[in-house]
Design an enzyme around this catalytic site. Structure first.
Site, PDB file in Angstrom:
ATOM      1  N   ASP A 238       0.664  -7.668  -1.361  1.00 28.82           N
ATOM      2  CA  ASP A 238       0.842  -6.248  -1.073  1.00 28.82           C
ATOM      3  C   ASP A 238      -0.286  -5.719  -0.196  1.00 28.82           C
ATOM      4  O   ASP A 238      -1.429  -5.589  -0.636  1.00 28.82           O
ATOM      5  CB  ASP A 238       0.886  -5.487  -2.406  1.00 28.82           C
ATOM      6  CG  ASP A 238       1.333  -4.048  -2.235  1.00 28.82           C
ATOM      7  OD1 ASP A 238       1.338  -3.561  -1.090  1.00 28.82           O
ATOM      8  OD2 ASP A 238       1.680  -3.418  -3.243  1.00 28.82           O
TER       9      ASP A 238
ATOM     10  N   ASP B 269       3.792  -2.039   4.818  1.00 25.93           N
ATOM     11  CA  ASP B 269       3.995  -2.447   3.425  1.00 25.93           C
ATOM     12  C   ASP B 269       4.827  -3.722   3.372  1.00 25.93           C
ATOM     13  O   ASP B 269       6.006  -3.717   3.693  1.00 25.93           O
ATOM     14  CB  ASP B 269       4.687  -1.318   2.665  1.00 25.93           C
ATOM     15  CG  ASP B 269       4.872  -1.642   1.191  1.00 25.93           C
ATOM     16  OD1 ASP B 269       4.636  -2.810   0.796  1.00 25.93           O
ATOM     17  OD2 ASP B 269       5.252  -0.742   0.434  1.00 25.93           O
TER      18      ASP B 269
END
Ligand SMILES: *[C@@H]1O[C@H](CO)[C@@H](O)[C@H](O)[C@H]1NC(C)=O
Ligand SMILES: *[C@@H]1O[C@H](CO)[C@@H](O)[C@H](O)[C@H]1NC(C)=O
Ligand SMILES: *[C@@H]1O[C@H](CO)[C@@H](O)[C@H](O)[C@H]1NC(C)=O
Ligand SMILES: *[C@@H]1O[C@H](CO)[C@@H](O)[C@H](O)[C@H]1NC(C)=O
Ligand SMILES: *[C@@H]1O[C@H](CO)[C@@H](O)[C@H](O)[C@H]1NC(C)=O
Ligand SMILES: *[C@@H]1O[C@H](CO)[C@@H](O)[C@H](O)[C@H]1NC(C)=O
Ligand SMILES: *[C@@H]1O[C@H](CO)[C@@H](O)[C@H](O)[C@H]1NC(C)=O
Ligand SMILES: *[C@@H]1O[C@H](CO)[C@@H](O)[C@H](O)[C@H]1NC(C)=O
Ligand SMILES: *[C@@H]1O[C@H](CO)[C@@H](O)[C@H](O)[C@H]1NC(C)=O
Length: 414
Positions: A97, A298
């Site tokens: 992430d 992201d």
């Protein structure tokens, strides 16, 4: 048929995990994996025909790879890779992430009554000879999502690389929506702002990687379980689209566009000039983010999140109708006729065509065509765009910590 459709939609909730929440912008060290609880309670789940067995059956994957970490794909929603923690290594599926700093994994101390921990691999520190206790409490921002645990310290091994003494969180409580997630935890690839060194920083200190950067290639082949690669310490030219050299038969890799990372927020955040939806048939183009806006990359899910007003306008233009859980759909036969959308970064067009920003999902005989655009309802986020897999699978992205910049280049089509 409706039941199946609802089942698919329900799983889309997964996609919502990883969206930001207003609190986290003020506490940027932790990016809340907001599961949008409101959309789903266990009674609904039953009603919507989600069967745990079915989920379980779809939870088997393999790993391959080197310092290049193989990413796998779960229901075209999540991208995760394999990580070993401790000695001897316990294996976990981890989301990589870029919008979160803290690495965490579900703990063996998670009570069996916590449904979110079911069907996950759990870290058992009593089984690791390299574990060093810490015990400092971790509570997610505002404590509102029941993501709580405590810090521990152990060895992380990824492909051929190994980092000793990584601080991470053992989660003892996660929201029940995590049963829909294939991932057992998160590797935080965000930018360091706090005291604790995120994983990649420890890796850099070890000196086993070549350059202070990593790059992310997300495969465009949505049918494949292989989701792409995370490359630690290098840029792999084979993932870059090649362009012809004038007056010769040669091709060279396309030029990478770099943008400075801004904000000091811990996110890979950068400036986008504008977004333009082109409608050549009407001699018209519709601009968004006209005066520029903040943008975040992201890597954990497939959507593109934007301000509510803009997303609504885009959906009106592409004739998308709201479905469920904040997702909208278009008739599948229109995908190829949809207008291209240009994301203008450092003055250059990064264009997504209809089939690239529409997710075609099949479940049995049902096919749904979902817009990748999702609107953020958070007031503080109305000038922020978050570019997930729909964008990152077309553009290979480079996270250059050494130079505090992020790069994008058209990805090779393999
Ligand atoms: C996964 O691993 C198992 C056993 O190691 C092997 O039999 C299987 O072919 C692998 N599957 C894939 C998709 O690589
Ligand atoms: C993986 O990396 C190691 C060490 O860097 C290297 O010796 C090996 O050849 C690599 N393997 C593959 C399959 O690329
Ligand atoms: C846990 O780690 C933090 C941060 O490194 C440190 O300040 C604290 O003293 C540690 N606590 C224990 C009990 O080791
Ligand atoms: C958090 O946990 C409490 C008690 O375990 C529960 O009542 C509550 O519904 C949970 N909230 C969320 C958002 O999961
Ligand atoms: C650095 O990496 C090497 C090889 O991956 C590993 O053997 C060593 O233990 C690591 N050292 C630290 C301090 O993480
Ligand atoms: C983690 O444990 C190692 C010993 O294995 C120690 O050297 C290191 O300082 C610890 N890290 C933190 C942040 O406490
Ligand atoms: C390119 O290839 C073609 C056919 O192979 C050849 O006829 C031509 O001379 C080549 N051009 C250059 C600039 O090398
Ligand atoms: C678009 O503009 C061109 C040139 O100005 C004109 O010929 C054409 O008719 C216009 N098309 C529409 C749909 O307005
Ligand atoms: C981007 O593409 C649009 C058409 O799709 C074009 O009008 C515009 O000039 C391009 N901008 C740049 C900077 O290349």
């Amino acid at each position: 048929m409706w039941r199946l459709m609802f089942a698919i939609c329900c799983i889309f909730v997964l996609n919502q995990m990883g969206l930001v929440d207003s609190d986290t912008l003020m506490i940027p060290i932790f990016r809340q994996k907001s599961p949008r609880e409101a959309a789903l309670n266990s009674k609904d789940m039953h009603k919507l025909g989600i069967h745990l067995d079915w989920l379980r059956k779809h939870h088997h994957h393999n790993s391959t790879g080197n310092d290049s970490i193989a990413l796998f794909r779960f229901l075209d929603m999540e991208f995760y890779g394999k990580v070993l923690i401790g000695q001897k290594g316990q294996a976990f599926n981890m989301l990589f992430d870029t919008a979160w700093q803290t690495s965490w994994v579900i703990s063996n101390d998670c009570s069996w009554t916590t449904i979110g921990c079911w069907f996950h691999n759990k870290y058992d520190h009593t089984g690791s000879s390299t574990y060093v206790a810490n015990g400092t409490k971790f509570i997610s921002p505002e404590g509102s999502y029941n993501l709580t645990g405590y810090y521990s310290n152990d060895t992380f091994s990824i492909a051929h690389s190994r980092v000793n003494g990584q601080m991470f969180v053992e989660m003892t409580s996660v929201p029940y929506t995590y049963i829909f997630s294939k991932a057992d935890g998160v590797m935080g690839l965000g930018i360091k702002t706090g005291k604790i060194d995120p994983f990649f920083y420890n890796m850099l200190r070890n000196g086993t990687i070549k350059q202070p950067l990593f790059s992310v290639y997300l495969s465009r082949d949505r049918q494949s379980q292989r989701g792409g690669n995370i490359l630690l310490g290098f840029i792999d030219k084979k993932h870059i689209h090649r362009v012809p050299v004038p007056n010769s038969n040669k091709t060279i890799p396309d030029t990478i566009t770099y943008l400075p990372v801004e904000g000091g927020s811990g996110y890979w955040q950068f400036h986008m000039d504008r977004i333009v939806l082109d409608m050549p048939s009407q001699n018209k183009s519709f601009p968004f983010c006209l005066h520029g806006c903040s943008t975040i990359a992201d890597t954990t899910n497939n959507i593109i999140l934007g301000p509510q007003q803009d997303i609504n306008a885009i959906h009106t233009l592409i004739k998308a109708k709201p479905l469920l859980f904040g997702r909208s759909r278009v008739p599948c036969d229109t995908i190829n006729k949809l207008p291209p959308i240009d994301f203008v970064l450092a003055g250059k067009n990064f264009t997504l065509k209809g089939p690239q920003y529409i997710q075609k999902m099949s479940y049995g005989s049902v096919t749904l065509c979902l817009s990748s655009f999702v609107s953020s309802s958070v007031p503080t986020e109305q000038n922020i765009w978050i570019l997930g897999g729909a964008f990152l699978s077309q553009f290979y992205s480079i996270y250059d910590i050494g130079n505090n910049r992020i790069g994008f280049v058209r990805a090779a089509s393999v």
